[in-house]
Design a protein around this motif. Structure first.
Motif, PDB file in Angstrom:
ATOM      1  N   UNK A  25       0.910  -1.260  -0.033  1.00 25.09           N
ATOM      2  CA  UNK A  25       0.102   0.116   0.040  1.00 25.09           C
ATOM      3  C   UNK A  25       0.914   1.138  -0.082  1.00 25.09           C
ATOM      4  N   UNK A  26       2.192   1.111   0.320  1.00 23.16           N
ATOM      5  CA  UNK A  26       3.047   2.205   0.262  1.00 23.16           C
ATOM      6  C   UNK A  26       3.595   2.457  -1.227  1.00 23.16           C
ATOM      7  N   UNK A  27       3.384   1.587  -1.906  1.00 22.24           N
ATOM      8  CA  UNK A  27       3.817   1.569  -3.436  1.00 22.24           C
ATOM      9  C   UNK A  27       2.614   2.656  -4.284  1.00 22.24           C
ATOM     10  N   UNK A  28       2.898   3.480  -4.619  1.00 23.22           N
ATOM     11  CA  UNK A  28       2.143   4.599  -5.367  1.00 23.22           C
ATOM     12  C   UNK A  28       1.367   3.866  -6.603  1.00 23.22           C
ATOM     13  N   UNK A  29       2.105   3.172  -7.459  1.00 23.72           N
ATOM     14  CA  UNK A  29       1.661   2.635  -8.624  1.00 23.72           C
ATOM     15  C   UNK A  29       0.805   1.403  -8.229  1.00 23.72           C
ATOM     16  N   UNK A  30       1.061   0.924  -7.000  1.00 25.00           N
ATOM     17  CA  UNK A  30       0.069  -0.081  -6.607  1.00 25.00           C
ATOM     18  C   UNK A  30      -1.285   0.197  -6.417  1.00 25.00           C
ATOM     19  N   UNK A  31      -1.193   1.194  -5.575  1.00 20.44           N
ATOM     20  CA  UNK A  31      -2.470   2.022  -5.155  1.00 20.44           C
ATOM     21  C   UNK A  31      -2.925   2.782  -6.182  1.00 20.44           C
ATOM     22  N   UNK A  32      -2.456   3.343  -7.157  1.00 18.38           N
ATOM     23  CA  UNK A  32      -3.088   3.925  -8.417  1.00 18.38           C
ATOM     24  C   UNK A  32      -3.736   2.644  -9.067  1.00 18.38           C
ATOM     25  N   UNK A  33      -3.145   1.522  -9.031  1.00 21.32           N
ATOM     26  CA  UNK A  33      -3.551   0.427 -10.048  1.00 21.32           C
ATOM     27  C   UNK A  33      -5.133   0.076  -9.375  1.00 21.32           C
ATOM     28  N   UNK A  34      -5.117  -0.032  -7.772  1.00 18.77           N
ATOM     29  CA  UNK A  34      -6.062  -0.384  -7.120  1.00 18.77           C
ATOM     30  C   UNK A  34      -7.392   0.671  -7.657  1.00 18.77           C
ATOM     31  N   UNK A  35      -7.231   1.944  -7.934  1.00 18.63           N
ATOM     32  CA  UNK A  35      -8.282   2.946  -8.071  1.00 18.63           C
ATOM     33  C   UNK A  35      -8.809   2.426  -9.701  1.00 18.63           C
ATOM     34  N   UNK A  36      -7.776   1.971 -10.714  1.00 13.15           N
ATOM     35  CA  UNK A  36      -8.327   1.555 -11.969  1.00 13.15           C
ATOM     36  C   UNK A  36      -9.033   0.320 -11.853  1.00 13.15           C
ATOM     37  N   UNK A  37      -8.598  -0.833 -11.007  1.00 16.28           N
ATOM     38  CA  UNK A  37      -9.333  -2.051 -10.737  1.00 16.28           C
ATOM     39  C   UNK A  37     -10.894  -1.511  -9.971  1.00 16.28           C
TER      40      UNK A  37
END
Length: 307
Positions: A25-37
């Motif tokens: 959750x501290x990885x910005x790209x991972x959190x951003x991908x969750x928004x897309x998901x």
């Protein structure tokens, strides 16, 4: 489930380099991908999700693929032209919806602007308080001050604070005097000042009652019948404007008439200033919240700055 397991090997071969997304959750790209998901899962449509996010459909697909690689799970399955959630996708969708709903409510509460209602007369509002409010609201960005313009007794039940031009006897223990006002006759700037006010050719002008002029004349030693002349207006701004246009002599209440005197539109035609029988009082309930208390302190500070 068989299809999901068989595709995991394929997913593992995608994007496995220095830019591989980390499922943290501290990885910005991972959190951003969750928004897309979350948006794809809400629409079950990659194109509609792309429209909402303002990106291309291919950008959405790429993000979802990277997310699936990071998680080692297939999240969506295409059944002909229909997009459906896998079991893993369904679990993640429930969690993402709850998480984003919680964040949304927290953000709304954080950015919510408090509306603070202040009852005030139009004259004091225009000549004093209104020009100061923008500076207060810049400092206190969560507060929006609403001015409820009212002449006479305020509606205390529907306001947080009230400023009332009234007699001291009306003030309760929850009231404090804002200003110490004094009365001085004013007329248009080119008016003569070498004779007593009551011997001038112009009549006195009044706001709602003749009593202030009667009080001033009593203090100045003038004839009481002079106060019985002239027009009576319902708005103090009109009284001063009428004086500026040469219709008569108004009683200017210092410090509020100072701006018109400094501008050259009016001049004091007597050196005698009498204390005002009425004054502005700030009324508040006994118990106020922190926003009202802060604004109350600020009002008192601004009132002390007036000459």
């Amino acid at each position: 489930m068989t299809n999901e397991k068989s595709c995991q090997g394929c997913l593992a071969k995608l994007n496995m380099g220095p830019t591989t997304m980390q499922p943290k959750l501290r990885d910005p790209s991972f959190v951003g991908a969750l928004v897309y998901f979350d948006r794809v899962a809400a629409h079950l449509n990659f194109s509609l999700a792309a429209q909402e996010l303002g990106v291309t459909t291919s950008a959405v697909s790429h993000r979802i693929k990277r997310l699936e690689v990071a998680l080692g799970q297939q999240l969506f399955r295409r059944d002909h032209s229909v997009v459906v959630l896998t079991e893993a996708g369904y679990r993640l969708r429930n969690a993402s919806k709850e998480a984003f709903d919680i964040l949304g409510r927290a953000i709304e509460k954080t950015t919510e602007q408090r509306s603070l209602r202040v009852s005030i007369g139009p004259f004091l509002s225009v000549t004093w308080l209104m020009p100061l409010l923008s500076e207060y609201e810049k400092i206190h960005q969560n507060v929006r001050v609403e001015l409820v313009h009212h002449i006479g007794k305020p509606d205390f039940a529907n306001t947080d604070l009230a400023i009332w031009w009234t007699e001291p006897s009306v003030a309760t223990r929850h009231a404090v005097q804002l200003f110490s006002a004094s009365m001085v006759p004013v007329a248009r700037a080119d008016f003569a000042v070498d004779i007593p006010v009551w011997e001038q050719d112009l009549p006195p002008l009044h706001y709602r009652t003749r009593k202030p002029w009667q009080d001033w004349l009593a203090c100045a030693g003038g004839p009481a019948d002079f106060a019985m002349q002239g027009e009576v207006f319902d708005d103090p701004n009109i009284v001063l404007e009428a004086a500026a246009h040469g219709r008569g002599i108004a009683l200017g209440f210092a410090p509020f008439a100072n701006a018109l005197i400094k501008s050259g539109r009016l001049r004091a035609i007597s050196e005698f200033a009498a204390p005002s029988p009425l004054n502005y009082f700030l009324f508040s309930e006994k118990d106020v919240d922190k926003d009202v208390a802060a604004f109350r302190v600020w009002l008192l500070e601004q009132a002390q700055k007036l000459p």
